[in-house]
Design an enzyme around this catalytic site. Structure first.
Site, PDB file in Angstrom:
ATOM      1  N   MET A  20       0.800  -1.173   0.160  1.00 21.94           N
ATOM      2  CA  MET A  20       0.367   0.334  -0.255  1.00 21.94           C
ATOM      3  C   MET A  20       0.847   1.363   0.406  1.00 21.94           C
ATOM      4  O   MET A  20       0.387   2.814   0.148  1.00 21.94           O
ATOM      5  CB  MET A  20      -1.055  -0.141   1.158  1.00 21.94           C
ATOM      6  CG  MET A  20      -2.467   0.053   1.074  1.00 21.94           C
ATOM      7  SD  MET A  20      -2.689  -1.197  -0.075  1.00 21.94           S
ATOM      8  CE  MET A  20      -2.623  -2.746   1.326  1.00 21.94           C
ATOM      9  N   PRO A  21       2.188   0.842  -0.123  1.00 23.45           N
ATOM     10  CA  PRO A  21       2.979   2.117  -0.234  1.00 23.45           C
ATOM     11  C   PRO A  21       2.891   3.180  -1.712  1.00 23.45           C
ATOM     12  O   PRO A  21       2.431   3.178  -2.389  1.00 23.45           O
ATOM     13  CB  PRO A  21       4.416   1.920  -0.359  1.00 23.45           C
ATOM     14  CG  PRO A  21       4.378   0.261   0.072  1.00 23.45           C
ATOM     15  CD  PRO A  21       3.331  -0.085   0.086  1.00 23.45           C
ATOM     16  N   PHE A  22       2.178   4.594  -1.153  1.00 26.91           N
ATOM     17  CA  PHE A  22       1.959   5.794  -1.921  1.00 26.91           C
ATOM     18  C   PHE A  22       3.326   6.124  -1.972  1.00 26.91           C
ATOM     19  O   PHE A  22       3.409   6.645  -1.044  1.00 26.91           O
ATOM     20  CB  PHE A  22       1.115   6.683  -1.913  1.00 26.91           C
ATOM     21  CG  PHE A  22       0.518   6.852  -2.903  1.00 26.91           C
ATOM     22  CD1 PHE A  22      -0.168   7.152  -3.982  1.00 26.91           C
ATOM     23  CD2 PHE A  22       0.603   8.713  -2.754  1.00 26.91           C
ATOM     24  CE1 PHE A  22      -0.257   7.714  -5.019  1.00 26.91           C
ATOM     25  CE2 PHE A  22       0.449   9.611  -3.703  1.00 26.91           C
ATOM     26  CZ  PHE A  22       0.021   8.827  -5.217  1.00 26.91           C
TER      27      PHE A  22
ATOM     28  N   GLN B 166       2.385   2.207  -5.998  1.00 27.82           N
ATOM     29  CA  GLN B 166       1.995   3.610  -6.779  1.00 27.82           C
ATOM     30  C   GLN B 166       2.471   4.695  -6.269  1.00 27.82           C
ATOM     31  O   GLN B 166       2.709   5.036  -5.254  1.00 27.82           O
ATOM     32  CB  GLN B 166       0.558   3.851  -6.424  1.00 27.82           C
ATOM     33  CG  GLN B 166      -0.709   2.910  -6.603  1.00 27.82           C
ATOM     34  CD  GLN B 166      -1.872   3.443  -6.219  1.00 27.82           C
ATOM     35  OE1 GLN B 166      -2.279   4.609  -6.229  1.00 27.82           O
ATOM     36  NE2 GLN B 166      -3.183   2.706  -6.161  1.00 27.82           N
TER      37      GLN B 166
END
Lengths: 76, 76, 76, 76, 76, 76
Positions: free
Chosen positions: E1-3, E40
């Site tokens: 889930m890193p952005f 992302q």
């Protein structure tokens, strides 16, 4: 002058964060020919109670309890 | 309607933060003719363990220990 | 190491942007005792078709047409 | 692939945050035809000592004391 | 889930951007054990008329003309 | 005082953006009891050449050509 902001769900260790800063800086130096000195990187460790995906808080999805251990098992 | 986000490495005092908000708002009012009421400013105090520059965490570079005192000595 | 992001509704002139950068940098230098060299400021001019307030796009609220002239009349 | 960042002044309850994530995701699914799985939402609860509006810190404006209770009374 | 959000002063080629996305994703996969699918990365190419450092717009500092060629010569 | 930033891959129509602003504002009003007047929403339409997921630019992944039509078919 690149400025990089990284938002993670859950916490990371200091060693993990140092590694990410080193990697991202190296990429921008290599790809863009920038001096490492001008690259800034900020890492935000977001509680899984404050991070939603698929319409739900991660904390509700996977039973974590807040500032979770999503990264507790760094890959070896 | 301007929205301003300021990321600092380390902590700032409440007085320092109030001063920055006043200054930045005044600049946008003066330069753009905006009403002060519509100017929003958020200050994020980033731990030096989460802020990298030059390829290293600031905490590793200058021996600080996390949510440091980088701004402990405001200029007089 | 402060990093500042400023989002404006509509466009600003180069002179206005240069003034804002100078003001904001001066504030952080004065308030926090930082060197001007480490202060970075990014100004994003957001089209009024992409900026909402009060539940409506600004472009719909004030009849502007996109990358509007919200700042066309800087205060003198 | 939408990524949403929401900055609130003060704290919100877990229930409030879960509701916001659900609502915002539903809007992007409905309006843009995206799959819910690709929508990410981060909620940042900003202390009223770090949030300025109208040229003043919210904490100074309304007497709150830091990570305040601005959202303590969710609407029913 | 890193952005990840990356702000560059000036433009980058599509090849440079693809390389940066690959590198940054690989770092987060390796350091945090995340699946590449959840990473992302957004790259914002900021005009040198909108990017200030040291109290001046980059465009004024180095004579560039707006959406400049700061990255025209990627390192080989 | 909530401030919302939404990053989309590709373009959206003005009608889609107006709908998202209305929805998101309504959510924050309902969930947090805020006045609609204080809710600001910025929508950034990011070119698929500048948006990466799974280690690749979206433009490379799905054959789009830059400021793509990822949202060309809003759900009816």
């Amino acid at each position: 002058m690149p400025f990089v902001s990284i938002r993670l769900a859950g916490a990371a260790t200091r060693e993990q964060k140092a590694g990410i800063v080193a990697d991202v800086t190296a990429s921008l130096v290599t790809r863009l020919g920038k001096s490492p000195a001008v690259v800034q990187v900020v890492i935000e460790e977001v509680s899984t109670e404050n991070y939603g995906a698929g319409g739900h808080l991660l904390a509700d999805r996977d039973g974590a309890t807040g500032r979770g251990d999503a990264h507790a098992e760094p890959r070896r």
